[in-house]
Design a protein around this motif. Sequence first.
Motif, PDB file in Angstrom:
ATOM      1  N   ARG A 149     126.992 -13.475  20.303  1.00 57.45           N
ATOM      2  CA  ARG A 149     127.312 -12.163  19.918  1.00 57.45           C
ATOM      3  C   ARG A 149     127.439 -11.087  21.036  1.00 57.45           C
ATOM      4  NH1 ARG A 149     123.060 -11.481  15.221  1.00 57.45           N
ATOM      5  NH2 ARG A 149     122.132 -12.930  16.546  1.00 57.45           N
ATOM      6  N   GLY A 150     126.946 -11.314  22.300  1.00 58.18           N
ATOM      7  CA  GLY A 150     126.928 -10.425  23.250  1.00 58.18           C
ATOM      8  C   GLY A 150     125.803  -9.638  23.078  1.00 58.18           C
ATOM      9  N   TRP A 151     126.165  -8.125  23.616  1.00 56.93           N
ATOM     10  CA  TRP A 151     125.394  -7.089  23.453  1.00 56.93           C
ATOM     11  C   TRP A 151     125.469  -6.726  21.816  1.00 56.93           C
ATOM     12  CZ3 TRP A 151     121.381  -4.816  26.073  1.00 56.93           C
ATOM     13  CH2 TRP A 151     121.549  -4.983  27.453  1.00 56.93           C
ATOM     14  N   ARG A 152     124.319  -6.427  21.146  1.00 56.78           N
ATOM     15  CA  ARG A 152     124.432  -5.759  19.894  1.00 56.78           C
ATOM     16  C   ARG A 152     124.331  -4.222  20.066  1.00 56.78           C
ATOM     17  NH1 ARG A 152     120.502  -9.410  16.380  1.00 56.78           N
ATOM     18  NH2 ARG A 152     118.987  -8.499  17.593  1.00 56.78           N
ATOM     19  N   THR A 153     124.833  -3.336  19.463  1.00 51.48           N
ATOM     20  CA  THR A 153     124.715  -2.106  19.438  1.00 51.48           C
ATOM     21  C   THR A 153     123.841  -1.284  18.516  1.00 51.48           C
ATOM     22  OG1 THR A 153     126.949  -1.925  18.495  1.00 51.48           O
ATOM     23  CG2 THR A 153     126.913  -1.889  20.925  1.00 51.48           C
ATOM     24  N   ASP A 154     123.432  -0.272  18.734  1.00 54.84           N
ATOM     25  CA  ASP A 154     122.789   0.540  17.532  1.00 54.84           C
ATOM     26  C   ASP A 154     123.717   1.458  17.092  1.00 54.84           C
ATOM     27  OD1 ASP A 154     123.310   3.058  19.083  1.00 54.84           O
ATOM     28  OD2 ASP A 154     121.183   3.252  19.965  1.00 54.84           O
ATOM     29  N   TRP A 155     123.300   2.300  16.027  1.00 55.94           N
ATOM     30  CA  TRP A 155     124.285   3.027  15.096  1.00 55.94           C
ATOM     31  C   TRP A 155     125.105   3.971  16.068  1.00 55.94           C
ATOM     32  CZ3 TRP A 155     123.671   8.108  14.703  1.00 55.94           C
ATOM     33  CH2 TRP A 155     122.479   8.855  15.326  1.00 55.94           C
ATOM     34  N   ARG A 156     124.526   4.261  17.283  1.00 52.59           N
ATOM     35  CA  ARG A 156     125.434   5.000  17.977  1.00 52.59           C
ATOM     36  C   ARG A 156     126.371   4.401  18.805  1.00 52.59           C
ATOM     37  NH1 ARG A 156     120.823   9.120  20.412  1.00 52.59           N
ATOM     38  NH2 ARG A 156     121.061  10.569  18.780  1.00 52.59           N
ATOM     39  N   GLY A 157     126.389   3.077  18.727  1.00 54.64           N
ATOM     40  CA  GLY A 157     127.400   2.340  19.655  1.00 54.64           C
ATOM     41  C   GLY A 157     126.673   1.980  21.031  1.00 54.64           C
ATOM     42  N   ARG A 158     125.510   2.318  21.305  1.00 55.59           N
ATOM     43  CA  ARG A 158     124.857   2.036  22.485  1.00 55.59           C
ATOM     44  C   ARG A 158     124.205   0.720  22.664  1.00 55.59           C
ATOM     45  NH1 ARG A 158     121.108   7.562  22.672  1.00 55.59           N
ATOM     46  NH2 ARG A 158     120.208   6.223  21.005  1.00 55.59           N
ATOM     47  N   PRO A 159     124.418   0.020  23.680  1.00 59.02           N
ATOM     48  CA  PRO A 159     123.720  -1.583  23.809  1.00 59.02           C
ATOM     49  C   PRO A 159     122.174  -1.604  23.125  1.00 59.02           C
ATOM     50  CG  PRO A 159     124.301  -0.764  26.027  1.00 59.02           C
ATOM     51  CD  PRO A 159     124.813   0.566  25.017  1.00 59.02           C
ATOM     52  N   ARG A 160     121.971  -2.331  22.396  1.00 57.17           N
ATOM     53  CA  ARG A 160     120.758  -2.401  21.917  1.00 57.17           C
ATOM     54  C   ARG A 160     119.841  -3.638  22.381  1.00 57.17           C
ATOM     55  NH1 ARG A 160     119.798  -3.067  15.572  1.00 57.17           N
ATOM     56  NH2 ARG A 160     120.198  -5.154  16.461  1.00 57.17           N
ATOM     57  N   ASP A 161     120.460  -4.929  22.208  1.00 58.86           N
ATOM     58  CA  ASP A 161     119.793  -6.155  22.786  1.00 58.86           C
ATOM     59  C   ASP A 161     120.810  -6.976  22.970  1.00 58.86           C
ATOM     60  OD1 ASP A 161     120.345  -6.778  20.132  1.00 58.86           O
ATOM     61  OD2 ASP A 161     118.126  -6.855  19.541  1.00 58.86           O
ATOM     62  N   PHE A 162     120.077  -8.148  23.637  1.00 57.38           N
ATOM     63  CA  PHE A 162     121.204  -9.190  23.928  1.00 57.38           C
ATOM     64  C   PHE A 162     120.621 -10.443  23.409  1.00 57.38           C
ATOM     65  CE2 PHE A 162     122.762 -12.054  27.220  1.00 57.38           C
ATOM     66  CZ  PHE A 162     124.361 -11.751  27.166  1.00 57.38           C
ATOM     67  N   PRO A 163     120.744 -11.004  22.327  1.00 57.10           N
ATOM     68  CA  PRO A 163     120.140 -12.038  21.704  1.00 57.10           C
ATOM     69  C   PRO A 163     120.377 -13.484  22.554  1.00 57.10           C
ATOM     70  CG  PRO A 163     121.286 -11.000  20.029  1.00 57.10           C
ATOM     71  CD  PRO A 163     121.799 -10.378  21.311  1.00 57.10           C
ATOM     72  N   ILE A 164     119.240 -14.129  22.801  1.00 52.64           N
ATOM     73  CA  ILE A 164     119.635 -15.599  23.263  1.00 52.64           C
ATOM     74  C   ILE A 164     118.952 -16.590  22.214  1.00 52.64           C
ATOM     75  CG2 ILE A 164     119.560 -14.701  25.664  1.00 52.64           C
ATOM     76  CD1 ILE A 164     117.085 -16.214  26.120  1.00 52.64           C
ATOM     77  N   ASP A 165     119.483 -17.936  22.395  1.00 52.29           N
ATOM     78  CA  ASP A 165     119.057 -18.637  21.426  1.00 52.29           C
ATOM     79  C   ASP A 165     119.372 -20.253  22.145  1.00 52.29           C
ATOM     80  OD1 ASP A 165     117.871 -20.000  19.133  1.00 52.29           O
ATOM     81  OD2 ASP A 165     119.658 -19.153  17.893  1.00 52.29           O
ATOM     82  N   ALA A 166     118.690 -21.231  21.448  1.00 53.17           N
ATOM     83  CA  ALA A 166     118.866 -22.527  21.859  1.00 53.17           C
ATOM     84  C   ALA A 166     118.978 -22.553  23.539  1.00 53.17           C
ATOM     85  CB  ALA A 166     120.271 -23.147  21.410  1.00 53.17           C
ATOM     86  N   TYR A 167     117.949 -22.148  24.164  1.00 54.64           N
ATOM     87  CA  TYR A 167     117.962 -22.032  25.378  1.00 54.64           C
ATOM     88  C   TYR A 167     117.948 -23.449  26.328  1.00 54.64           C
ATOM     89  CZ  TYR A 167     116.353 -21.543  30.380  1.00 54.64           C
ATOM     90  OH  TYR A 167     116.444 -21.426  31.455  1.00 54.64           O
ATOM     91  N   ASP A 220     123.426  -0.050  34.358  1.00 57.58           N
ATOM     92  CA  ASP A 220     122.288  -0.266  33.563  1.00 57.58           C
ATOM     93  C   ASP A 220     121.998  -1.432  32.838  1.00 57.58           C
ATOM     94  OD1 ASP A 220     119.795   0.945  32.166  1.00 57.58           O
ATOM     95  OD2 ASP A 220     121.074   1.218  30.309  1.00 57.58           O
ATOM     96  N   ARG A 221     122.975  -1.981  32.227  1.00 54.95           N
ATOM     97  CA  ARG A 221     123.210  -3.252  31.500  1.00 54.95           C
ATOM     98  C   ARG A 221     122.833  -4.391  32.429  1.00 54.95           C
ATOM     99  NH1 ARG A 221     127.866  -1.244  28.995  1.00 54.95           N
ATOM    100  NH2 ARG A 221     129.323  -2.534  30.019  1.00 54.95           N
ATOM    101  N   TYR A 222     123.181  -4.323  33.522  1.00 60.29           N
ATOM    102  CA  TYR A 222     122.702  -5.488  34.482  1.00 60.29           C
ATOM    103  C   TYR A 222     121.152  -5.379  34.877  1.00 60.29           C
ATOM    104  CZ  TYR A 222     127.639  -7.041  35.631  1.00 60.29           C
ATOM    105  OH  TYR A 222     128.835  -7.422  35.948  1.00 60.29           O
ATOM    106  N   ARG A 223     120.784  -4.288  34.823  1.00 59.77           N
ATOM    107  CA  ARG A 223     119.215  -3.845  35.046  1.00 59.77           C
ATOM    108  C   ARG A 223     118.411  -4.467  33.741  1.00 59.77           C
ATOM    109  NH1 ARG A 223     118.351  -1.390  39.554  1.00 59.77           N
ATOM    110  NH2 ARG A 223     116.276  -1.223  39.282  1.00 59.77           N
ATOM    111  N   ARG A 224     119.040  -4.517  32.593  1.00 64.42           N
ATOM    112  CA  ARG A 224     118.220  -4.705  31.491  1.00 64.42           C
ATOM    113  C   ARG A 224     118.111  -6.137  30.872  1.00 64.42           C
ATOM    114  NH1 ARG A 224     120.426  -0.878  26.414  1.00 64.42           N
ATOM    115  NH2 ARG A 224     118.684  -2.161  25.455  1.00 64.42           N
TER     116      ARG A 224
END
Length: 236
Positions: A149-167, A220-224
């Motif tokens: 899903r890539g970056w998920r965004t909050d209600w304002r469209g700002r990047p919220r989190d970046f879920p990972i799975d099945a590492y 900023d996304r690269y730092r997060r």
Amino acid sequence: MSDAWEKSAAAWIASQGDAGDFTRRYVLDAPMLARIEGRGFQCALDVGCGEGRFCRLIAPLVGSTTGIDPSPSLIAEAKRRDARGDYRVGHAEGLDFADRSFDLVISYLSLIDIDDIEPAIAEIARVLAPGGTLLIANLNSFNTANDGRGWRTDWRGRPRDFPIDAYLDARPVRAAWKGIDVVNWHRPMSTYMSLLIDAGLRLTLFQEPAPTGGDHAKADRYRRVPYAHVMEWQRD
Ligand SMILES: C[S@@+](CC[C@H](N)C(=O)[O-])C[C@H]1O[C@@H](n2cnc3c(N)ncnc32)[C@H](O)[C@@H]1O
């Protein structure tokens, strides 16, 4: 072997322009070049050289440069931009060079694109001369483990989190952007590290470079979220 890179060659060339994309220009070029400059490398091989941008950049810093890539269109473009350069169609899984031919081997964001990583790393180690250096920039495995899903965004469209799975599960992941449509491999970090260690190489540098410029929101996304790292391995 997939021809996805060949089909995406024109879009890839357009995406890189002359200076390279954001990751290359603001994140990886400087630390990669810093590991090459002034060290007197004589014979460099760039595995997965694409349209040859990094070969052109390092040409003044090393004795000679050879670039290989499976995509005939990317190799043709590399030759068009650098008629005197040595660019050849080839695969990492079967390098057409004698043992110990190079004192510098580079993989610049190409390991994740290689389908058969085990023979590829064995081949890279085979062509590296004793005392030689393997310089790798690769996408971070925490990043490639994104759940799709890539970056998920909050209600304002700002990047919220970046879920990972099945590492721990290695898998091909479709990557499509700007007309490029290819398959990257997600592999846990231990896959790369174990293969490199088993090939007789010794890790001497590990960096996670931060962006040094460019668009703030992107930086900023690269730092997060971990994005790319630089590793240097030595053949003793
Ligand atoms: C993300 S691009 C990077 C190109 C170049 N190194 C750069 O940084 O601009 C990945 C490259 O890996 C190449 N590649 C894919 N499979 C490969 C393989 N089996 N052996 C060597 N290179 C491969 C692709 O053709 C593509 O040019």
